[in-house]
Write a protein that holds these residues in place. Structure first.
Motif, PDB file in Angstrom:
ATOM      1  N   THR A  43      27.119 -25.566  84.092  1.00 43.65           N
ATOM      2  CA  THR A  43      26.353 -26.763  83.703  1.00 43.65           C
ATOM      3  C   THR A  43      25.396 -27.185  84.812  1.00 43.65           C
ATOM      4  N   SER A  47      21.740 -26.417  83.918  1.00 45.00           N
ATOM      5  CA  SER A  47      21.456 -27.700  83.264  1.00 45.00           C
ATOM      6  C   SER A  47      21.749 -27.634  81.770  1.00 45.00           C
ATOM      7  N   ILE A  48      22.963 -27.188  81.448  1.00 49.14           N
ATOM      8  CA  ILE A  48      23.398 -27.124  80.055  1.00 49.14           C
ATOM      9  C   ILE A  48      24.588 -28.052  79.869  1.00 49.14           C
ATOM     10  N   SER A  49      24.975 -28.270  78.614  1.00 50.56           N
ATOM     11  CA  SER A  49      26.092 -29.157  78.293  1.00 50.56           C
ATOM     12  C   SER A  49      27.425 -28.438  78.500  1.00 50.56           C
ATOM     13  N   GLN A  52      28.217 -26.105  75.590  1.00 53.74           N
ATOM     14  CA  GLN A  52      27.486 -24.834  75.667  1.00 53.74           C
ATOM     15  C   GLN A  52      28.135 -23.916  76.696  1.00 53.74           C
TER      16      GLN A  52
END
Length: 296
Positions: A43, A47-49, A52
């Motif tokens: 993450t 910069s992902i959730s 994800q």
């Protein structure tokens, strides 16, 4: 940079996008070289959730179930005892190259998959400088197939400082970069040290390309082995270090870079590997190789 044995595509997670493929490579890389991975590593880096990241980890685990296990005590995924890298991006050569580039400041940490890094010491070497504007102009000339008027600082005081050349390629000899070009003054293809090119101005369309450079397109095979005077223990160490098979290493090199390669391996002289000039390596097919040197 696929430097390890080819890995079948079927053994890799089935990525639906380029971004997901890059995240799978990150998972593979971190597991191999750090032995552990947190969802937060994904993450924060991409910069992902969290959902994800969880989906990516689950899909990677489905394709390579032996590569990672979840450790409840550490609250992270750890490398499995039967781990096998799924991507050449996880090769030891790539890891050490990135580690060296990071240590010298060539790469920023965000441009690598490196997380934790060990203490690193590098033998200092003089920095080779060159003009960025000149390099950009040379790249444009190669791309557009143009001739150029260049100002070159030669080692020979009698040499012409300004000449017309047709740039065709770039070459790296392990220490410094060279421009490979057809020299209109000398009527031949030759190397120019990149750092000695003081200026470069585009002229006109050129008929010369890398396809016409015979020395560039001729491949020479070097047959290298440990020096014969070595004892069995030393010979085994050299064979292991260079990944030799049956006591030999074969290195394919462009004829245009043959001299540079021999010099880098300390094989340029027939005395190398003798008592007069000790070395760990000897060139077994010297006559064949030197014939290519004479033909340059």
């Amino acid at each position: 940079m696929e430097l390890e044995p080819n890995i079948p595509e079927a053994a890799r997670p089935d990525a639906t996008t380029w971004s997901q493929d890059r995240r799978f490579k990150f998972i593979d890389y971190r597991l191999r070289w750090e032995g552990r991975l947190r969802r937060a590593d994904l993450t924060e880096f991409f910069s992902i959730s969290l959902p994800q990241a969880s989906a990516d980890l689950a899909k990677y685990d489905e394709a390579a179930p032996e590569n990672m296990k979840y450790d409840l005590s550490q609250k992270c995924y750890v490398r499995g005892p039967e781990f096998k890298a799924r991507y050449g991006r996880s090769s030891p050569q790539m890891y050490l190259s990135e580690l060296a580039a990071l240590s010298t400041g060539i790469l920023e940490r965000s441009a690598t998959f490196l997380g934790w890094t060990p203490p690193v010491g590098l033998a200092p070497a003089p920095v080779r400088t060159f003009d960025g504007d000149v390099l950009a102009a040379l790249l444009g000339a190669i791309r557009e197939q143009l001739s150029m008027e260049v100002e070159y600082q030669s080692m020979d005081p009698a040499a012409h400082s300004t000449r017309e050349v047709s740039p065709t390629a770039l070459a790296y000899d392990g220490t410094r970069w060279h421009l490979r070009a057809y020299c209109h003054f000398e009527s031949r293809f030759r190397d120019f040290v990149l750092g000695r090119l003081l200026s470069a101005k585009a002229k006109e369309k050129s008929p010369w390309t890398a396809n016409q450079d015979q020395a560039w397109n001729t491949l020479v095979m070097l047959h290298v082995a440990p020096a014969s005077e070595m004892n069995d223990t030393a010979r085994k160490a050299v064979e292991l270090e260079f990944g030799m098979l049956n006591g030999q290493l074969r290195i394919e090199v462009r004829q245009a870079l043959l001299f540079h390669t021999l010099r880098r391996l300390r094989l340029e002289s027939s005395d190398v590997g003798t008592a007069a000039s000790p070395n760990r390596l000897v060139l077994l097919n010297r006559d064949e190789v030197e014939a290519h040197l004479d033909a340059q």
